[in-house]
Design a protein around this motif. Sequence first.
Motif, PDB file in Angstrom:
ATOM      1  N   ALA A  99     -40.743  87.119 -15.917  1.00 36.97           N
ATOM      2  CA  ALA A  99     -40.971  88.337 -15.134  1.00 36.97           C
ATOM      3  C   ALA A  99     -41.510  89.438 -16.040  1.00 36.97           C
ATOM      4  O   ALA A  99     -40.885  89.789 -17.046  1.00 36.97           O
ATOM      5  CB  ALA A  99     -39.671  88.795 -14.469  1.00 36.97           C
ATOM      6  N   LEU A 127     -43.123  93.390 -15.800  1.00 30.03           N
ATOM      7  CA  LEU A 127     -43.328  94.573 -14.954  1.00 30.03           C
ATOM      8  C   LEU A 127     -44.220  95.557 -15.698  1.00 30.03           C
ATOM      9  O   LEU A 127     -43.908  95.978 -16.816  1.00 30.03           O
ATOM     10  CB  LEU A 127     -41.992  95.236 -14.607  1.00 30.03           C
ATOM     11  CG  LEU A 127     -41.071  94.406 -13.699  1.00 30.03           C
ATOM     12  CD1 LEU A 127     -40.097  93.593 -14.541  1.00 30.03           C
ATOM     13  CD2 LEU A 127     -40.297  95.286 -12.728  1.00 30.03           C
ATOM     14  N   ARG A 141     -44.433  91.051 -11.640  1.00 35.07           N
ATOM     15  CA  ARG A 141     -43.684  91.733 -10.577  1.00 35.07           C
ATOM     16  C   ARG A 141     -44.417  93.015 -10.165  1.00 35.07           C
ATOM     17  O   ARG A 141     -45.124  93.625 -10.956  1.00 35.07           O
ATOM     18  CB  ARG A 141     -42.276  92.086 -11.078  1.00 35.07           C
ATOM     19  CG  ARG A 141     -41.451  90.875 -11.514  1.00 35.07           C
ATOM     20  CD  ARG A 141     -40.828  90.172 -10.334  1.00 35.07           C
ATOM     21  NE  ARG A 141     -40.031  89.026 -10.753  1.00 35.07           N
ATOM     22  CZ  ARG A 141     -38.743  89.089 -11.097  1.00 35.07           C
ATOM     23  NH1 ARG A 141     -38.125  90.265 -11.098  1.00 35.07           N
ATOM     24  NH2 ARG A 141     -38.087  87.999 -11.451  1.00 35.07           N
ATOM     25  N   GLU A 142     -44.230  93.430  -8.928  1.00 33.82           N
ATOM     26  CA  GLU A 142     -44.806  94.683  -8.426  1.00 33.82           C
ATOM     27  C   GLU A 142     -46.326  94.706  -8.629  1.00 33.82           C
ATOM     28  O   GLU A 142     -46.901  95.690  -9.102  1.00 33.82           O
ATOM     29  CB  GLU A 142     -44.157  95.893  -9.118  1.00 33.82           C
ATOM     30  CG  GLU A 142     -42.643  95.935  -9.041  1.00 33.82           C
ATOM     31  CD  GLU A 142     -42.131  96.191  -7.629  1.00 33.82           C
ATOM     32  OE1 GLU A 142     -42.949  96.582  -6.756  1.00 33.82           O
ATOM     33  OE2 GLU A 142     -40.922  96.009  -7.402  1.00 33.82           O
ATOM     34  N   THR A 179     -37.396  88.434 -19.206  1.00 27.58           N
ATOM     35  CA  THR A 179     -37.807  89.598 -18.411  1.00 27.58           C
ATOM     36  C   THR A 179     -38.185  90.741 -19.333  1.00 27.58           C
ATOM     37  O   THR A 179     -37.407  91.126 -20.212  1.00 27.58           O
ATOM     38  CB  THR A 179     -36.682  90.060 -17.478  1.00 27.58           C
ATOM     39  OG1 THR A 179     -36.316  88.989 -16.606  1.00 27.58           O
ATOM     40  CG2 THR A 179     -37.126  91.246 -16.637  1.00 27.58           C
TER      41      THR A 179
END
Length: 267
Positions: free
Chosen positions: A152, A154, A181-182, A128
């Motif tokens: 992941a 971001l 993500r997002e 992440t």
Amino acid sequence: MGCWSLPGPLLGLLLLLCPPTPAACPAACRCSPGEADCSERGLLEVPWSLSANTSTLWLAYNFITVLGPRSFPPLPGLRLLSLAHNRLKLIHPQALLGLGALQELDLSHNHLSVLTPDTFRPLTGLATLNLGSNRLGQLEPGVPGALPHLRALLLQDNPWVCSCSILPLWRWLSHNRDKVREKSLLLCRVPEQLNKYPIMAFGDESFRQCQDTSLSPQHYIAFFTIGPFSFLASIFFCTFLGSLVVFYHSLRRESHCWRRPRVCRVH
């Protein structure tokens, strides 16, 4: 050789007199087994006197601006590192060496505008990566590409420049949607006419006017081969053409002299 052992009461007395050395904990941090919380301490750099057994390190809400090549002590078991809400502007390519066990890295809410793949290559186990709320206008696809176990990523709330330069990143995002993500928060900031336009809403036709100008080694070989040949060919052609012109004028002169020999003798 015989074995021997200390009597129980004597062993207990020795343990009381020589207790185990406690794990190191910087004065600015709060520590528990495997964890060091150094958040909101006004730190300007990473504390060096951390226990080598630290698996979780919180450094959020400080004033760290640069991660140099020796910013971290040896932390072979570190799994989670949070540097969110600092003032990071620069991360040296060797800043994260020795953190190969890291699985989660939070660099959100900083001032990062440029990142290179070399910075993240040591993090072979990272799953992440949070780069949200920085100053990234573009990002080399080699950055996430350097993380083989990334699950992941971001990238929200960055001022993305949606020009042809974002095409490589868009291609990576399009082929790795499950890792992003997002996605709805990846918005263009520049140019103005695309302000707040979702990057993931672009299609292939959006980049039709963009041309890939990168040259492969084969292109350079072709240029170095064709260039001299073209030069020599142009010299030969000019020489040949000049010879034809001279020959043509010579023929015209002889024809003129044959028709008017008296004039030619005077000249």
